[in-house]
Design an enzyme around this catalytic site. Structure first.
Site, PDB file in Angstrom:
ATOM      1  N   LYS A  97       0.782  -1.186  -0.063  1.00  0.00           N
ATOM      2  CA  LYS A  97       0.157  -0.020  -0.055  1.00  0.00           C
ATOM      3  C   LYS A  97       1.005   1.258  -0.011  1.00  0.00           C
ATOM      4  O   LYS A  97       1.272   1.749   0.930  1.00  0.00           O
ATOM      5  CB  LYS A  97      -0.886   0.085   1.228  1.00  0.00           C
ATOM      6  CG  LYS A  97      -2.290   0.849   1.100  1.00  0.00           C
ATOM      7  CD  LYS A  97      -2.154   2.211   0.608  1.00  0.00           C
ATOM      8  CE  LYS A  97      -1.564   2.931   1.842  1.00  0.00           C
ATOM      9  NZ  LYS A  97      -1.791   4.428   1.623  1.00  0.00           N
ATOM     10  N   GLU A 151      -0.783   7.376  -1.337  1.00  0.00           N
ATOM     11  CA  GLU A 151      -1.490   7.946  -2.538  1.00  0.00           C
ATOM     12  C   GLU A 151      -1.282   9.054  -3.131  1.00  0.00           C
ATOM     13  O   GLU A 151      -1.812   9.526  -4.183  1.00  0.00           O
ATOM     14  CB  GLU A 151      -3.149   7.960  -1.884  1.00  0.00           C
ATOM     15  CG  GLU A 151      -3.016   9.064  -0.823  1.00  0.00           C
ATOM     16  CD  GLU A 151      -2.873   8.471   0.444  1.00  0.00           C
ATOM     17  OE1 GLU A 151      -3.345   9.144   1.574  1.00  0.00           O
ATOM     18  OE2 GLU A 151      -2.025   7.614   0.713  1.00  0.00           O
ATOM     19  N   CYS A 192      13.486  10.881   6.487  1.00  0.00           N
ATOM     20  CA  CYS A 192      13.551  10.652   7.958  1.00  0.00           C
ATOM     21  C   CYS A 192      15.166  10.863   8.545  1.00  0.00           C
ATOM     22  O   CYS A 192      15.250  10.606   9.711  1.00  0.00           O
ATOM     23  CB  CYS A 192      12.786   9.390   8.103  1.00  0.00           C
ATOM     24  SG  CYS A 192      13.783   8.027   7.570  1.00  0.00           S
ATOM     25  N   GLU A 212       9.149  17.208  14.321  1.00  0.00           N
ATOM     26  CA  GLU A 212       9.664  16.889  12.966  1.00  0.00           C
ATOM     27  C   GLU A 212       9.167  17.841  11.835  1.00  0.00           C
ATOM     28  O   GLU A 212       7.966  17.760  11.508  1.00  0.00           O
ATOM     29  CB  GLU A 212       9.464  15.379  12.345  1.00  0.00           C
ATOM     30  CG  GLU A 212      10.025  15.170  11.329  1.00  0.00           C
ATOM     31  CD  GLU A 212      10.113  13.424  11.002  1.00  0.00           C
ATOM     32  OE1 GLU A 212      10.936  13.225  10.428  1.00  0.00           O
ATOM     33  OE2 GLU A 212       8.981  12.940  11.173  1.00  0.00           O
TER      34      GLU A 212
END
Length: 496
Positions: free
Chosen positions: A172, A175, A280, A382
């Site tokens: 997945k 999107e 990250c 972050e």
């Protein structure tokens, strides 16, 4: 407008009940739509993977590896197309997209070692005429949920190893930029992977929740923000699944007084602003030890940042591109404003840069903020944008304490010429990935990637040796063939 579908059992499936726009972040315009999978569509993918598993499990590791060798060739042959798709939907500059793809290919190369990785262990004569061995068997149907910032590389942290270990896979992807991921999955089919072994479902939380709840899914890998990672891990674990969920980061670089300051500046420019800071492993905080180091770093950074260029992905002269959405642009700008409001100095303000011909794009320029303190909102969070913050401290111990006390523990580095300081830092810092004069200490494919604290939920890191262990389960067999005519007596004591 083109609609991006799903790959299920080797075929493209268009589930158009719900769709979402896919933007080109450089233009700010929706240029495609992506189908968001319903529960029925995800279950169709799970069934395909479940049906393909018995045959793939019983395919020899060398044959699985041969598919990966061919897949690697196809990735290299179609690199320009993949990088174009990344640029169109993510905004990543072409040279950066090529670097991402290469790091993904390195994980495919590691997966090509399947016959060696899955050999198991053997001990002869552990007792009289008794042999013992361990073998590593696949789990079954496994799933991966991946972020927007590395649509090619991060999925390849997962599915190549999972597949060569004998599992079938459901991916997945984000999107927001799904095309490159879907195209790469189609190359796997071209490489000879049987239908149903690799499936892609595009979607949102509805698709994710089906994967987390369905008992046919045996393990879930995730990379994304910490709040979502925690949700994924707790939900998957509650449903009896193995789970590794990699979360957020706030990566610090300690700049020591003896550092090669020109080198540190060059390294920080790429590590802080590359990929618009949407990594990250981006270095988002420079902790300078002593005011002399702080003053020198800020002055040199200010001057060096004058030459940085933000712009559209096809121009390789640009250093980095837009952020992913207008909402994210507003969020990054909001953190810059909050730092100013809370007392920090905005040395270089990258808000609202002028990018000729792309005035509606989601651009944020390189930003440098000095005199940040740990109580500021911009330090705690972050930011995930092209923003470098500078905190000044007096000692190395104070710098390390700052890093250890932050909730995230993904990556860190130290710039120094002092070997003793470097060794003390690497031995004692409470962070999972450490660089010594290396600002982005991302492990190579034959090591494993993962942080500490709230940057990782689960026991095993991603890819490399930990990846093999994550996607397999150990079975230990103890075997004896008694000599002809010999009969063992009865024993009620524990065998030894």
């Amino acid at each position: 407008m083109k609609t991006i579908g799903h790959l299920i059992n080797g075929e493209i499936v268009n589930d158009k009940e719900r769709c979402q726009d896919v933007f080109n972040p450089a233009t700010g315009k929706a240029e495609k739509t992506v189908a968001l999978a319903s529960k029925k569509t995800v279950e169709q993918a799970i069934l395909a993977a479940e049906s393909a598993f018995p045959g793939w499990k019983n395919t020899s590791p060398i044959k699985r590896a041969r598919v990966m060798f061919r897949f690697k060739e196809l990735l290299e042959q179609n690199a320009d197309k993949i990088c174009q798709l990344i640029g169109e939907e993510h905004g990543k500059i072409s040279h950066d997209a090529a670097g991402e793809l290469q790091r993904g290919i390195e994980n495919v190369e590691f997966a090509c070692c399947a016959p060696e990785l899955l050999k198991g262990e053997h001990s002869k004569n552990v007792g009289p005429n008794i042999d013992a061995w361990s073998e590593f068997q696949p789990l079954g149907v496994v799933a991966g949920i991946t972020p927007f910032n590395f649509p090619a590389m991060v999925p390849m942290w997962m599915f190549p190893l999972a597949i060569v270990c004998g599992n079938t896979f459901i991916l997945k992807p984000s999107e927001r930029d799904p095309s490159s991921t879907l195209y790469i999955a189609q190359l796997l089919k071209e490489a000879g992977l049987p239908d149903g072994v690799m499936n892609v479902v595009n979607g949102d939380k509805e698709a994710v929740d089906v994967l987390l709840a369905d008992q046919r899914i045996k393990a879930v890998s995730f990379v994304g923000s910490t709040p979502i990672a925690e949700y994924i891990y707790s939900t998957a674990s509650a449903n009896g699944k193995r789970c590794q969920a990699l979360g957020g980061a706030k990566n610090h670089a300690i700049v020591m007084p003896d550092a090669d300051m020109d080198n540190a500046v060059n390294q920080l420019l790429g590590a802080a602003f590359g990929s618009s800071g949407e990594r990250c492993m981006a270095l988002s905080v420079a902790v300078t030890v002593g005011d002399d180091a702080g003053n020198a770093l800020v002055a040199k950074m200010r001057e060096a940042m004058k030459g940085l260029s933000v712009g559209e992905y096809t121009n390789a002269k640009n250093d980095f591109g837009p952020v992913i959405t207008q909402v994210h642009k507003d969020k990054v700008n909001g953190f810059i404003e909050s730092a100013k409001r809370q007392g920090a100095d905005i040395v270089v303000d990258g808000r609202n840069p002028e990018v000729a011909g792309f005035e509606d794009g989601f651009f944020v320029g390189a930003t440098l903020i000095d005199k940040v303190s740990p109580d500021m909102d911009s330090y705690k969070a972050e930011i995930f944008g092209p923003v470098l913050q500078v905190i000044r401290v007096e000692t190395m111990q104070e710098a390390m304490k700052l890093i250890d006390e932050h909730e995230y523990g993904n990556g860190t580095c130290i710039f120094t010429r002092d070997g003793e300081a470097a060794r003390y830092f690497s031995d004692n810092i409470q962070v999972g990935m450490v660089g010594i004069n290396v600002p982005l200490p991302v492990p190579v494919s034959y090591h494993s990637f993962g942080g500490w604290k709230r940057s990782l939920f689960g026991d095993l890191h991603a890819y490399g040796p930990d990846g093999v262990r994550f996607y397999t389960k150990r079975k230990t067999v103890t075997q004896r063939w008694p000599s002809s005519g010999v009969r063992e007596g009865i024993s009620f004591s524990f065998p030894s």
